[in-house]
Design an enzyme around this catalytic site. Structure first.
Site, mmCIF file in Angstrom:
data_model
loop_
_atom_site.group_PDB
_atom_site.id
_atom_site.type_symbol
_atom_site.label_atom_id
_atom_site.label_comp_id
_atom_site.label_asym_id
_atom_site.label_seq_id
_atom_site.Cartn_x
_atom_site.Cartn_y
_atom_site.Cartn_z
ATOM 1 N N ARG A 30 -3.246 -10.048 4.954
ATOM 2 C CA ARG A 30 -3.650 -10.226 3.552
ATOM 3 C C ARG A 30 -2.537 -9.680 2.662
ATOM 4 N NH1 ARG A 30 -5.750 -6.955 -0.321
ATOM 5 N NH2 ARG A 30 -7.351 -7.793 -1.702
ATOM 6 N N LYS A 33 0.810 -1.232 0.000
ATOM 7 C CA LYS A 33 0.000 0.000 0.000
ATOM 8 C C LYS A 33 0.840 1.277 0.000
ATOM 9 C CE LYS A 33 -4.417 -1.842 1.161
ATOM 10 N NZ LYS A 33 -5.464 -2.141 2.115
HETATM 11 N N1 PMM Z 1 -7.572 -3.706 0.659
HETATM 12 C C1 PMM Z 1 -7.753 -3.909 -0.655
HETATM 13 C C2 PMM Z 1 -8.655 -4.879 -1.108
HETATM 14 N N2 PMM Z 1 -9.344 -5.644 -0.222
HETATM 15 N N3 PMM Z 1 -9.827 -6.246 1.986
HETATM 16 C C3 PMM Z 1 -9.661 -6.054 3.291
HETATM 17 N N4 PMM Z 1 -10.333 -6.813 4.191
HETATM 18 N N5 PMM Z 1 -8.826 -5.094 3.791
HETATM 19 C C4 PMM Z 1 -8.116 -4.272 2.966
HETATM 20 O O1 PMM Z 1 -7.404 -3.379 3.463
HETATM 21 C C5 PMM Z 1 -8.267 -4.457 1.565
HETATM 22 C C6 PMM Z 1 -9.148 -5.465 1.101
HETATM 23 C C7 PMM Z 1 -7.000 -3.079 -1.658
HETATM 24 O O2 PMM Z 1 -5.799 -3.663 -2.008
HETATM 25 P P1 PMM Z 1 -5.518 -4.468 -3.381
HETATM 26 O O3 PMM Z 1 -6.054 -3.636 -4.509
HETATM 27 O O4 PMM Z 1 -4.057 -4.550 -3.397
HETATM 28 O O5 PMM Z 1 -6.124 -5.817 -3.322
#
Ligand code: PMM
Length: 286
Positions: free
Chosen positions: A265, A225
């Site tokens: 994650r 991020k």
């Molecule tokens: N961030 C992204 C997508 N899904 N889900 C949860 N639970 N928490 C998060 O902070 C989150 C998420 C955005 O990141 P990406 O585009 O790299 O998947």
């Protein structure tokens, strides 16, 4: 609600003896960190299986980018992207989470084998979401969210980010429980980067104990991020691109695991799988 000891368990999901590793498969052409790489169903399933082989405990499948400024995809396109990948991975025995703000996508993904619904809006984006999750009896991620990606940066205004995120998450948890989701099935998430600047994200990571005091297992999603780019940028220089933030991500994984997170994650699993094992070993020696 009682304060959490240990990492906590989520009813309906396996129990892991350490912080779990959630690997990310974004079936999107435009996610900020890995957009376009796994857009094809077969490639996405293979990528999910590769992440499991590298140490992921569960795989989060998403079909809509939530990067700042992103506009929404329509429901039929999201279904087309996500459901076959959920089905393919769950039929291989993988524990699958579906990353969606849409009740219909959640419902069809659960029917296709998803074990967890990960809604970055915590049930706010779609008025049917909580009812669908409650009826399915599926575990549910309640993330801190203040609005859609198009406008979220303007909502990054806090006097005390930790206290406000805790209070807003508590309110959301209570609402979701009142609408029928079992408390034992809720996971909470501070929503790093969602209506937050780098300083806000760092404060939240520094105070994960205050989030854990909400009494539910905690998911931390820092992978690649912006705040990590900000930390890594040399004075006056541009931040490194998202795909060069994996070592920094693994550092956050170790810190999160040590602070008692239930899961992290991440896009790149190998380093984080090592990080959570090291944190587990340190925990065992304490
Ligand atoms: N961030 C992204 C997508 N899904 N889900 C949860 N639970 N928490 C998060 O902070 C989150 C998420 C955005 O990141 P990406 O585009 O790299 O998947």
């Amino acid at each position: 609600m009682s304060t959490l000891r240990g990492r906590g368990t989520v009813q309906g999901l396996p129990e892991w003896d350490r912080c779990a590793v959630m690997g990310v498969v974004n079936v999107t052409p435009d996610s900020f960190s890995d957009g376009g790489r796994w857009f094809d169903t077969t490639a996405a399933i293979k990528h999910g299986l590769d992440l499991v082989a590298e140490g992921a405990d569960l795989i989060d499948v998403g079909g809509e980018s939530t990067r700042p400024g992103a506009s929404r995809v329509d429901a039929s396109e999201e279904l087309r992207r996500v459901v076959p990948v959920v089905k393919g991975l769950s039929s291989e025995g993988v524990t699958v989470s579906v990353d969606t703000m849409r009740a219909r996508v959640a419902e069809e993904s659960v029917a296709a084998g998803a074990a967890l619904v990960n809604d970055v809006s915590g049930g706010l984006a779609d008025p049917d979401m909580v009812r669908v999750v409650a009826a399915a009896g599926t575990p549910f991620v309640v993330m801190h969210w203040r609005g859609f990606s198009e406008s979220m940066n303007s909502r990054a205004v806090y006097e005390d980010v930790v206290a406000e995120v805790v209070a807003e998450l508590r309110e959301r948890m209570d609402a979701v429980i009142a609408d029928g989701v079992a408390p034992e099935r809720i996971v909470i998430d501070p929503g790093l980067g969602f209506a937050k600047d780098a300083g806000h994200d760092l404060s939240l990571v520094a105070h994960l104990d205050e989030l854990r005091a909400l009494g539910r297992p905690l998911l931390v999603a820092a992978s690649r991020k912006r705040f990590l780019g900000h930390v890594l940028a040399d004075e006056g220089a541009a931040p490194p691109p998202a795909r060069e933030r994996d070592a920094a991500t693994a550092a956050i994984s170790a810190l999160s695991a040590r602070a008692g997170a239930w899961a992290v994650r991440v896009h790149e699993v190998r380093a984080t799988a090592d990080a959570v094992r090291v944190a587990r070993a340190v925990e065992g020696a304490a």
